[in-house]
Design a protein around this motif. Structure first.
Motif, mmCIF file in Angstrom:
data_model
loop_
_atom_site.group_PDB
_atom_site.id
_atom_site.type_symbol
_atom_site.label_atom_id
_atom_site.label_comp_id
_atom_site.label_asym_id
_atom_site.label_seq_id
_atom_site.Cartn_x
_atom_site.Cartn_y
_atom_site.Cartn_z
ATOM 1 N N VAL A 1 1.059 -1.542 -0.101
ATOM 2 C CA VAL A 1 0.119 0.052 0.336
ATOM 3 C C VAL A 1 0.596 1.457 -0.099
ATOM 4 C CG1 VAL A 1 -1.666 1.305 1.436
ATOM 5 C CG2 VAL A 1 -1.768 -1.764 0.780
ATOM 6 N N LYS B 1 -2.266 6.318 0.973
ATOM 7 C CA LYS B 1 -3.523 5.653 0.717
ATOM 8 C C LYS B 1 -3.753 4.467 1.653
ATOM 9 C CE LYS B 1 -3.859 6.400 -3.581
ATOM 10 N NZ LYS B 1 -5.678 6.904 -4.624
ATOM 11 N N ARG C 1 -1.978 1.608 6.925
ATOM 12 C CA ARG C 1 -2.505 2.508 6.188
ATOM 13 C C ARG C 1 -3.607 1.754 6.159
ATOM 14 N NH1 ARG C 1 2.753 3.382 2.796
ATOM 15 N NH2 ARG C 1 3.615 5.277 3.852
ATOM 16 N N VAL D 1 -3.352 11.907 3.505
ATOM 17 C CA VAL D 1 -4.574 11.369 3.918
ATOM 18 C C VAL D 1 -5.886 12.286 4.545
ATOM 19 C CG1 VAL D 1 -6.195 9.948 4.956
ATOM 20 C CG2 VAL D 1 -3.648 9.084 4.228
ATOM 21 N N ARG E 1 -11.157 8.057 -2.891
ATOM 22 C CA ARG E 1 -10.366 8.795 -3.845
ATOM 23 C C ARG E 1 -9.001 8.287 -3.013
ATOM 24 N NH1 ARG E 1 -9.758 15.271 -1.745
ATOM 25 N NH2 ARG E 1 -7.404 15.405 -2.293
ATOM 26 N N PHE E 2 -9.100 7.759 -1.685
ATOM 27 C CA PHE E 2 -7.878 7.542 -1.020
ATOM 28 C C PHE E 2 -7.094 6.125 -1.131
ATOM 29 C CE2 PHE E 2 -8.246 12.062 0.665
ATOM 30 C CZ PHE E 2 -6.950 12.242 0.397
ATOM 31 N N GLY E 3 -9.147 5.379 -0.894
ATOM 32 C CA GLY E 3 -8.983 3.612 -1.306
ATOM 33 C C GLY E 3 -7.387 2.883 -2.238
ATOM 34 N N TRP E 4 -7.269 1.830 -1.623
ATOM 35 C CA TRP E 4 -5.850 1.470 -2.326
ATOM 36 C C TRP E 4 -6.690 0.077 -3.410
ATOM 37 C CZ3 TRP E 4 -3.283 -3.093 -1.810
ATOM 38 C CH2 TRP E 4 -2.524 -3.271 -2.707
ATOM 39 N N GLU F 1 -3.891 -0.718 -9.466
ATOM 40 C CA GLU F 1 -3.684 0.309 -9.478
ATOM 41 C C GLU F 1 -1.998 0.710 -9.557
ATOM 42 O OE1 GLU F 1 -6.525 3.496 -8.225
ATOM 43 O OE2 GLU F 1 -5.825 2.257 -6.602
#
Length: 122
Positions: A36, A40, A74, A103, A115-118, A122
């Motif tokens: 991570v 994120k 995280r 964050v 928006r911040f979720g990983w 990706e």
DNA sequence: TCCCTGACTGGTT
DNA sequence: AAACCAGCCAGGG
């Protein structure tokens, strides 16, 4: 980097599809969390799902015993908030660490996972 | 080996 | 939207 999770001796893995007891569950969890990126977050449930073993609770238990090289801060709950601890000020520390990496938390103390979720893709 | 606890979740009230 | 509830499974006593 491939997941070289340690095997138990040289014996065959009697592990069925249904995770059941897997001695390397924590290792797999740690490996994933280490991926991570800064800034994120990922939920306990998502981790359990990706790893394909254990449950969200087990992930939480693993975070508690996480080595220093694992960015445990995280990992948040499905609501996008820092999970309250039964003891200690770990939650406050976690929030501070996350804010330090950029964050953002809203008034209710929640993170926008859209928006911040990983996601590993990706 | 049994029993209880918990950094969780999703479905119901 | 918030509070409840039952399921979940690995440790530790």
């Amino acid at each position: 980097m491939q997941a070289e999770f340690p095997r138990r001796g040289a014996g065959p893995e009697r592990r069925s599809e249904k995770a059941g007891r897997d001695p390397a569950v924590h290792e797999r969890i740690f490996h994933l969390v280490r991926q991570v990126p800064r800034g994120k977050v990922v939920s306990y449930g998502r981790i359990a799902r990706i790893v394909g073993a254990g449950t969200p609770r087990v992930v939480g238990f693993a975070m508690r015993a996480a080595p220093d090289d694992v960015p445990w801060q995280r990992v948040v709950n499905a609501k996008g908030e820092v999970s309250p601890r039964s003891a200690g000020d770990g939650a406050a520390v976690q929030r501070r660490l996350l804010e330090a990496e950029g964050v953002r938390f809203d008034e209710r103390g929640r993170i926008d996972l859209e928006r911040f979720g990983w996601l590993p893709e990706e």
